[in-house]
Write an enzyme that holds these catalytic residues in place. Structure first.
Site, PDB file in Angstrom:
ATOM      1  N   LEU A 107       8.209  43.129  -0.152  1.00  0.00           N
ATOM      2  CA  LEU A 107       7.389  43.088  -0.914  1.00  0.00           C
ATOM      3  C   LEU A 107       7.926  41.853  -1.711  1.00  0.00           C
ATOM      4  O   LEU A 107       8.474  41.352  -2.142  1.00  0.00           O
ATOM      5  CB  LEU A 107       7.308  44.382  -1.899  1.00  0.00           C
ATOM      6  CG  LEU A 107       7.380  45.670  -0.870  1.00  0.00           C
ATOM      7  CD1 LEU A 107       7.270  46.943  -2.373  1.00  0.00           C
ATOM      8  CD2 LEU A 107       5.908  46.157  -0.591  1.00  0.00           C
ATOM      9  N   ASP A 108       6.563  41.197  -1.354  1.00  0.00           N
ATOM     10  CA  ASP A 108       5.867  39.876  -2.096  1.00  0.00           C
ATOM     11  C   ASP A 108       6.498  40.220  -3.262  1.00  0.00           C
ATOM     12  O   ASP A 108       6.316  41.227  -4.089  1.00  0.00           O
ATOM     13  CB  ASP A 108       4.929  39.092  -1.911  1.00  0.00           C
ATOM     14  CG  ASP A 108       3.766  39.177  -2.257  1.00  0.00           C
ATOM     15  OD1 ASP A 108       3.343  39.980  -3.529  1.00  0.00           O
ATOM     16  OD2 ASP A 108       2.795  40.006  -1.620  1.00  0.00           O
ATOM     17  N   LYS A 109       6.281  38.910  -4.748  1.00  0.00           N
ATOM     18  CA  LYS A 109       7.057  39.262  -5.960  1.00  0.00           C
ATOM     19  C   LYS A 109       5.678  39.783  -6.634  1.00  0.00           C
ATOM     20  O   LYS A 109       6.210  40.584  -7.634  1.00  0.00           O
ATOM     21  CB  LYS A 109       6.990  37.147  -6.344  1.00  0.00           C
ATOM     22  CG  LYS A 109       7.337  37.112  -7.746  1.00  0.00           C
ATOM     23  CD  LYS A 109       7.469  36.129  -8.262  1.00  0.00           C
ATOM     24  CE  LYS A 109       7.457  35.777 -10.376  1.00  0.00           C
ATOM     25  NZ  LYS A 109       7.813  34.317 -10.184  1.00  0.00           N
ATOM     26  N   SER A 111       4.220  42.485  -5.771  1.00  0.00           N
ATOM     27  CA  SER A 111       3.216  42.927  -5.572  1.00  0.00           C
ATOM     28  C   SER A 111       4.885  44.544  -5.869  1.00  0.00           C
ATOM     29  O   SER A 111       6.037  44.158  -6.572  1.00  0.00           O
ATOM     30  CB  SER A 111       3.814  43.067  -3.837  1.00  0.00           C
ATOM     31  OG  SER A 111       2.219  42.753  -3.345  1.00  0.00           O
TER      32      SER A 111
END
Length: 248
Positions: A107-109, A111
């Site tokens: 999960l990106d930063k 999200s």
């Protein structure tokens, strides 16, 4: 180690807790290791069925103790176990697990939501491998609004990096002035895929939260907290979600 899966002898010795791999190589070169009664040489491989002795003592591979963790990742944390730039990592949130676990996927930063971590590499590969098509479900808040044409494009696929994204399931959960909450169901795992898909059809993602993987929902787990998955939940991670009473 599976019974018939050969691994390097020094790795086997290391996993048995006798010595590091480098020290194990020294033991092999020194003639202190035997496999089924024969003196081992560097480069030998063994299976769990082989009888391995080091200085006359038989080695027994310990049973693997696998952990499967569900974490509710907050925004602001990157999905990695360390970072040379000093950014906050999910490792900080699972440091009390008691095992070295690693994230399955990302999960990106910016999200948040459901992230699964494990020390079972084979299982992690099953979840991530494209051929298994494991679905992930997201709650996505977009701006300013959305029309039927944009919905159709998201569902049928948009072009990213010269390739069309796989079909997705998208429907509106809530709509008000200036913002819309969507539920998006995807089985691809491209980098920042949802954000890029939305951008491609003229939508700005204000919030992105993963709520489910396979048939396992995050539920009421508090942000920043983790818990062990049950044995049944581990199996359900690979199952298809239920839509309108039927698996998709």
């Amino acid at each position: 180690m599976a019974k018939n899966e050969p691994i390097r002898l020094q790795k086997f010795i290391s996993q048995c807790g006798v010595a590091s791999r480098r020290k194990a190589e020294e033991l092999i070169l020194g003639g202190h290791v035997k496999i089924n009664g024969k003196t081992a040489i560097l480069g030998d491989k063994v299976t769990a069925a082989d009888k391995v002795f080091v200085k006359g003592k038989r080695l027994v591979m310990p049973k693997a103790h696998y952990r499967y963790i569900m974490l509710n990742k907050p925004r602001g944390f990157i999905t990695t176990m360390s970072d040379d730039r000093g950014r906050k990592c999910v490792a900080e949130l699972v440091k009390d697990v008691g095992e070295r676990v690693y994230p399955i996927g990302r999960l990106d930063k910016d999200s948040e939501g459901m992230l699964v971590l494990t020390n079972d590499g084979d299982f992690a590969n099953k979840v991530m491998h494209p051929k298994n098509g494991v679905y992930k479900i997201y709650r996505v808040t977009v701006r300013p609004s959305i029309d039927e044409e944009q919905l159709i494009k998201l569902e049928t696929g948009v072009e990213l990096d010269g390739k069309k994204t796989a079909p997705a399931r998208v429907h509106v959960l809530h709509k008000e002035q200036g913002r819309v909450v969507l539920e998006m169901m995807l089985h691809e795992g491209k980098n920042r895929e949802i954000r890029r898909m939305c951008d491609a059809v003229g939508l700005e993602v204000a919030r992105l939260k993963r709520t489910q993987i396979g048939c396992v929902k995050m539920g009421m787990l508090k942000q920043g907290d983790w818990r062990d998955l049950t044995e049944l939940e581990v199996k359900k991670l690979l199952a298809s979600p239920i839509v309108n009473g039927k698996p998709i």
